[in-house]
Design a protein around this motif. Structure first.
Motif, PDB file in Angstrom:
ATOM      1  N   HIS A  93     -29.661  77.248 -34.996  1.00 43.42           N
ATOM      2  CA  HIS A  93     -29.585  78.073 -33.788  1.00 43.42           C
ATOM      3  C   HIS A  93     -28.428  79.083 -33.835  1.00 43.42           C
TER       4      HIS A  93
ATOM      5  N   THR B  73     -37.254  74.081 -21.124  1.00 43.57           N
ATOM      6  CA  THR B  73     -36.565  73.086 -20.295  1.00 43.57           C
ATOM      7  C   THR B  73     -36.501  73.559 -18.836  1.00 43.57           C
TER       8      THR B  73
ATOM      9  N   GLU C  84     -29.230  82.886 -33.227  1.00 41.88           N
ATOM     10  CA  GLU C  84     -29.560  83.491 -31.921  1.00 41.88           C
ATOM     11  C   GLU C  84     -28.682  84.700 -31.587  1.00 41.88           C
TER      12      GLU C  84
ATOM     13  N   PHE D   1     -34.523  80.062 -27.992  1.00 42.78           N
ATOM     14  CA  PHE D   1     -33.198  80.554 -27.588  1.00 42.78           C
ATOM     15  C   PHE D   1     -32.695  79.749 -26.395  1.00 42.78           C
ATOM     16  N   SER D   2     -31.378  79.535 -26.347  1.00 44.72           N
ATOM     17  CA  SER D   2     -30.815  78.768 -25.236  1.00 44.72           C
ATOM     18  C   SER D   2     -30.920  79.607 -23.959  1.00 44.72           C
ATOM     19  N   PRO D   3     -30.966  78.947 -22.790  1.00 46.26           N
ATOM     20  CA  PRO D   3     -31.001  79.711 -21.535  1.00 46.26           C
ATOM     21  C   PRO D   3     -29.843  80.696 -21.454  1.00 46.26           C
ATOM     22  N   ARG D   4     -28.675  80.269 -21.881  1.00 48.07           N
ATOM     23  CA  ARG D   4     -27.476  81.121 -21.820  1.00 48.07           C
ATOM     24  C   ARG D   4     -27.672  82.400 -22.654  1.00 48.07           C
ATOM     25  N   ASN D   5     -28.254  82.251 -23.856  1.00 50.98           N
ATOM     26  CA  ASN D   5     -28.452  83.421 -24.715  1.00 50.98           C
ATOM     27  C   ASN D   5     -29.557  84.335 -24.181  1.00 50.98           C
TER      28      ASN D   5
ATOM     29  N   GLU E 279     -33.856  73.893 -17.290  1.00 47.05           N
ATOM     30  CA  GLU E 279     -32.749  74.858 -17.256  1.00 47.05           C
ATOM     31  C   GLU E 279     -33.259  76.266 -17.608  1.00 47.05           C
ATOM     32  N   HIS E 280     -34.133  76.340 -18.628  1.00 53.00           N
ATOM     33  CA  HIS E 280     -34.746  77.638 -18.963  1.00 53.00           C
ATOM     34  C   HIS E 280     -35.441  78.204 -17.730  1.00 53.00           C
TER      35      HIS E 280
ATOM     36  N   ASN F  98     -40.097  72.873 -26.008  1.00 51.13           N
ATOM     37  CA  ASN F  98     -38.682  73.223 -25.821  1.00 51.13           C
ATOM     38  C   ASN F  98     -38.416  74.121 -24.608  1.00 51.13           C
TER      39      ASN F  98
ATOM     40  N   THR G 281     -38.476  80.422 -26.181  1.00 54.49           N
ATOM     41  CA  THR G 281     -37.678  79.304 -25.650  1.00 54.49           C
ATOM     42  C   THR G 281     -36.936  78.562 -26.758  1.00 54.49           C
TER      43      THR G 281
END
Ligand SMILES: C[S@@+](CC[C@H](N)C(=O)[O-])C[C@H]1O[C@@H](n2cnc3c(N)ncnc32)[C@H](O)[C@@H]1O
Length: 453
Positions: free
Chosen positions: A78, A152, A81, A118-122, A154-155, A150, A116
């Motif tokens: 990851h 989530t 990203e 990618f992390s929610p933050r990114n 959070e996403h 994947n 998805t």
């Protein structure tokens, strides 16, 4: 009297999906000139009252789904990203500096690959970076493709906060043996949980992608998949025909052609799926798409506002679509440009401050006329050539070819127009192909239908 079984077999030939005209293999890449493309993009952006659409290609996936025909990069690292997002934002900056102003954004679609991954933050960094320099249209629409394994909570929550209201989940098939052979295991439960969560949060449109024609697919298995899908009632369903292109996608060699359903079985899979969806309350839109009558795509079709571009069917008409990221295609209505497909090459070109374009096509007058007819057929099932600027010799040639289709009951053809019949809907690609002048010019022995029948 029309023999429908005869026509069904006869029209079983490879035909493009017409997300553009001309289709990418028939672009005149030799005559493409980058500065002409940029000038056309500038003019189109200045004239575009409705704002532009942004398509962002996020190619990474954690594992290879062997059936997949999309441009992907498989990795579990990851750390990729941030460099990729940095390059996307840089590419957007280069575009804006060419255009000379920050255009209004009407639409953002994150496609893949697996966005998805990618992390929610990114993803937040990406969206904020894209939107910050521009104004958003009042009716701006943001959508994302997610993998059920994947995506989530959070996403979903963060993307909603950023303005996302549409979610598309890749399902393909719930049948375990199909999932194993295509190396894509996901449970009904995970899809149910994400769907419910997305609805609770407030997402307005949830789409599922399904495919017919996958290896080891059976009528019984697909029947159960569609029954499960009907229980969850997504707003939209894309029911795609499996495209087998192992010479481009070697992953598809992981199974043998004997494991693919026969052409006859593929037709039965489609027929069964289509009727189950229709009985289940869905309306068929254009090609491959089924929607609930409450969905905006249905309303768009009713109002004659359905549109089609490289992202597929949309109700957002925008004459400028900018594609960022590897392999993305941009369209400024009179010209197309496609980015390089390799991630490292993409990042390195963008970091030099250049647009990562590898090829393109400038549409001539005849292309524009034919594009209009093909778009009309794909979106409205109808087109006419009453006005002078709707007719030229290429259209005339298309009308000649159309006579065969009229003879077999796929279209109703008159002196000034053509309408796709109910029966002809499933052959929409063949019908558009009749008008595809670039295809006939390049492959004169191409077949609109199988001569063997
Ligand atoms: C790039 S995929 C995105 C899927 C989503 N990111 C996920 O992993 O669930 C977009 C869609 O293209 C369709 N697709 C991919 N390869 C295909 C093929 N060979 N034939 C037909 N449809 C295909 C699938 O339905 C897939 O869901």
């Amino acid at each position: 009297m029309i023999n429908n079984n005869f026509a069904t077999d006869k029209y079983r030939v490879a035909a493009p999906r017409y997300t553009s005209y001309p289709t990418v293999p028939f672009w005149d890449v030799q005559s493409f000139d980058r500065s002409e493309w940029i000038n056309k993009l500038i003019t189109a952006s200045e004239n575009s009252k409705e704002g532009l659409s942004l398509y962002i290609h996020l190619p990474y996936c954690e594992s290879l789904c062997t059936y997949c025909g999309c441009n992907t990069r498989i990795t579990k690292n990851h750390g990729v990203e941030i460099p990729y997002i940095t390059a996307l934002l840089k590419e957007w900056e280069i575009y804006r500096s060419h255009i000379g102003f920050s255009p209004v954004i009407k639409e953002i679609h994150l496609g893949g690959g697996t966005p998805t991954f990618f992390s929610p933050r990114n993803l937040e960094l990406l969206i904020n970076g894209l939107v910050a320099p521009s104004d958003l249209h009042d009716d701006a629409v943001f959508s994302i493709e997610g993998h059920p394994n994947n995506t989530t909570e959070e996403h979903l929550a963060l993307l909603y906060k950023l303005g996302f209201r549409r979610l598309s989940l890749g399902i393909q098939d719930f049948d375990r043996k199909v999932q194993i052979i295509i190396n894509r295991i996901q449970t009904y439960k995970s899809v149910e949980v994400i769907t419910k969560k997305a609805r609770e949060i407030g997402y307005q449109s949830i789409n599922y992608d399904l495919i017919y024609g996958l290896p080891l697919q059976s009528l019984n298995g697909l029947n159960k998949t569609i029954q499960s899908v009907l229980k969850l009632k997504p707003d939209r369903i894309a029911f795609y025909s499996y495209a087998h292109v192992p010479w481009i996608k070697p992953g598809q060699r992981k199974y043998s052609e004997d494991e693919l359903p026969s052409a006859e079985m593929k037709k039965c899979l489609y027929d069964m799926g289509r009727s189950m969806l229709i009985v289940g309350g869905y309306s068929e839109i254009g090609m491959d798409h089924f929607v609930l009558r409450t969905d905006s795509l249905y309303i768009a079709e009713l109002n004659g506002r359905l549109h089609r571009n490289f992202m597929g069917y949309t109700e957002q008409f925008s004459s400028v679509l900018v594609g960022l990221g590897v392999s993305s295609i941009s369209d400024c209505w009179t010209a197309f440009a496609q980015n390089v497909k390799d991630v490292e090459e993409y990042i390195s070109i963008v970091n030099k401050g250049e647009l990562p374009i590898t090829k393109g096509h400038i549409l001539n007058d005849s292309d524009l006329i034919i594009r209009k007819h093909i778009l009309n057929l794909m979106c409205k099932g109808y087109t006419s050539w009453r006005k002078v600027d709707e007719m030229d010799e290429k259209v005339e040639e298309g009308i000649e070819r159309m006579k065969w289709l009229a003879h077999d009951g796929l279209v109703m053809l008159s002196e000034y127009d053509v309408r796709v019949t109910e029966y002809g809907k499933r052959f929409l690609r063949n019908i558009c192909m009749a008008f595809d002048a670039r295809l006939w010019a390049n492959v004169p022995n191409n077949q609109l239908f199988s001569l063997a029948d």
